[in-house]
Design an enzyme around this catalytic site. Sequence first.
Site, PDB file in Angstrom:
ATOM      1  N   GLY A   8     -32.655 -72.012 -19.054  1.00 42.96           N
ATOM      2  CA  GLY A   8     -33.679 -71.079 -19.538  1.00 42.96           C
ATOM      3  C   GLY A   8     -34.417 -70.407 -18.387  1.00 42.96           C
ATOM      4  O   GLY A   8     -35.624 -70.176 -18.461  1.00 42.96           O
ATOM      5  N   GLY A  11     -36.601 -67.050 -18.985  1.00 39.73           N
ATOM      6  CA  GLY A  11     -37.763 -67.029 -19.868  1.00 39.73           C
ATOM      7  C   GLY A  11     -39.081 -67.026 -19.113  1.00 39.73           C
ATOM      8  O   GLY A  11     -39.117 -66.920 -17.880  1.00 39.73           O
ATOM      9  N   ASP A  34     -28.908 -69.457 -17.967  1.00 39.03           N
ATOM     10  CA  ASP A  34     -29.497 -68.923 -19.195  1.00 39.03           C
ATOM     11  C   ASP A  34     -28.362 -68.238 -19.958  1.00 39.03           C
ATOM     12  O   ASP A  34     -27.270 -68.057 -19.421  1.00 39.03           O
ATOM     13  CB  ASP A  34     -30.611 -67.910 -18.867  1.00 39.03           C
ATOM     14  CG  ASP A  34     -31.653 -67.802 -19.990  1.00 39.03           C
ATOM     15  OD1 ASP A  34     -31.251 -67.536 -21.135  1.00 39.03           O
ATOM     16  OD2 ASP A  34     -32.839 -67.991 -19.724  1.00 39.03           O
ATOM     17  N   ILE A  35     -28.653 -67.854 -21.212  1.00 38.12           N
ATOM     18  CA  ILE A  35     -27.683 -67.002 -21.902  1.00 38.12           C
ATOM     19  C   ILE A  35     -28.094 -65.539 -21.756  1.00 38.12           C
ATOM     20  O   ILE A  35     -27.381 -64.646 -22.169  1.00 38.12           O
ATOM     21  CB  ILE A  35     -27.506 -67.390 -23.394  1.00 38.12           C
ATOM     22  CG1 ILE A  35     -28.866 -67.524 -24.087  1.00 38.12           C
ATOM     23  CG2 ILE A  35     -26.720 -68.671 -23.540  1.00 38.12           C
ATOM     24  CD1 ILE A  35     -28.783 -67.718 -25.598  1.00 38.12           C
ATOM     25  N   ASP A  52     -24.730 -72.024 -21.942  1.00 35.74           N
ATOM     26  CA  ASP A  52     -25.356 -72.242 -23.242  1.00 35.74           C
ATOM     27  C   ASP A  52     -25.585 -73.740 -23.407  1.00 35.74           C
ATOM     28  O   ASP A  52     -24.630 -74.513 -23.536  1.00 35.74           O
ATOM     29  CB  ASP A  52     -24.433 -71.697 -24.349  1.00 35.74           C
ATOM     30  CG  ASP A  52     -25.056 -71.847 -25.728  1.00 35.74           C
ATOM     31  OD1 ASP A  52     -26.167 -72.427 -25.830  1.00 35.74           O
ATOM     32  OD2 ASP A  52     -24.430 -71.390 -26.704  1.00 35.74           O
ATOM     33  N   TYR A 142     -41.802 -75.607 -35.195  1.00 33.97           N
ATOM     34  CA  TYR A 142     -41.848 -75.779 -33.743  1.00 33.97           C
ATOM     35  C   TYR A 142     -42.572 -77.081 -33.370  1.00 33.97           C
ATOM     36  O   TYR A 142     -42.076 -77.877 -32.561  1.00 33.97           O
ATOM     37  CB  TYR A 142     -42.587 -74.575 -33.155  1.00 33.97           C
ATOM     38  CG  TYR A 142     -42.794 -74.576 -31.671  1.00 33.97           C
ATOM     39  CD1 TYR A 142     -41.726 -74.385 -30.802  1.00 33.97           C
ATOM     40  CD2 TYR A 142     -44.066 -74.733 -31.126  1.00 33.97           C
ATOM     41  CE1 TYR A 142     -41.929 -74.356 -29.429  1.00 33.97           C
ATOM     42  CE2 TYR A 142     -44.274 -74.703 -29.767  1.00 33.97           C
ATOM     43  CZ  TYR A 142     -43.206 -74.516 -28.918  1.00 33.97           C
ATOM     44  OH  TYR A 142     -43.421 -74.481 -27.565  1.00 33.97           O
TER      45      TYR A 142
END
Length: 315
Positions: A8, A11, A34-35, A52, A142
Amino acid sequence: MERILVIGCSGQIGSELTLALRKIHGNENVFATDIKQPPADILESGPFHVLDVLDYNNLLHFAVRFKITQVYNLAAVLSGNAEKIPMQAWEINMKALMNTLELARDSDAKKLFWPSSIAVFGPTTPRFNTPQLTVMEPNTVYGISKLAGERWGEYYQKRYGIDFRSVRYPGLISYKTEAGGGTTDYAVEIYYEAIRNKKYECFLREDSALPMMFMDDAIAATIKLMNANSSKFSLRSSYNVGGMSFTPKDVAAAIKKHIPEFEITYKPDFRQAIADSWPASIDDQVARKDWGLSDKFNLDSMTELMLTEITKKIG
Ligand code: SER
């Protein structure tokens, strides 16, 4: 020598944490993944791979191939977005974590940082100065995924000896990469809109107090926790990290000191109910005692820096 995998890296947290880790451990030892395409400074300063985290075989292959010893797993669907796609968000958030926990069993990547959140608390939690150990009945997808994740992290630490480390981040505020789909995102958007249009329509009420932290303090806390001697840890789930507490009205007032014509209006949406279920402020004494958590920024010093840096970027 540590070989670090950041999942990630494109982000809000990853785009800053990756660079901080490269300064400490050497560019070539921090594998950014990251993707999504990362910012240019991550691409240029060290290795980047598309990876991924939901694909376990690839993840394991990657960790073995690059002899990874530590993982920072920052992949998640944030609170607002998760409410729109509950089952997918649950699936993604939990699978991302479980894959890195299993990776720690199957490879040398035994040390794992995974962010939890103030979202683990719910409407029955004491709202002010929320203690480390208290009632936890989150009512968002979440929050449920973060609470379950904390439990799993502690379980893997106790049962398999995995070096799981975690903090419950408050809302994070930064100028480099904007957050996406969170309830605390207003506190980032407001600065961009103040520079762009000198006005902002806030999706939370003016008196909606939430715990927040400037990204520099969050990165420093994360690195401190990861470098700390774990024999001093009194818990292995996730540490409260307080930062500051403010309302949209407070941020608007802080911005007005620099941009007097700035105007804020309020149009609460579905995220108001999420904010209402979360603490207004956090007690982080345990983190201060166990591993020396400290922070530098308050609302005014953060506001000054946010406005200066965003002006440089887009102004
Ligand atoms: N900032 C996050 C969110 O709003 C909380 O962890 O979803």
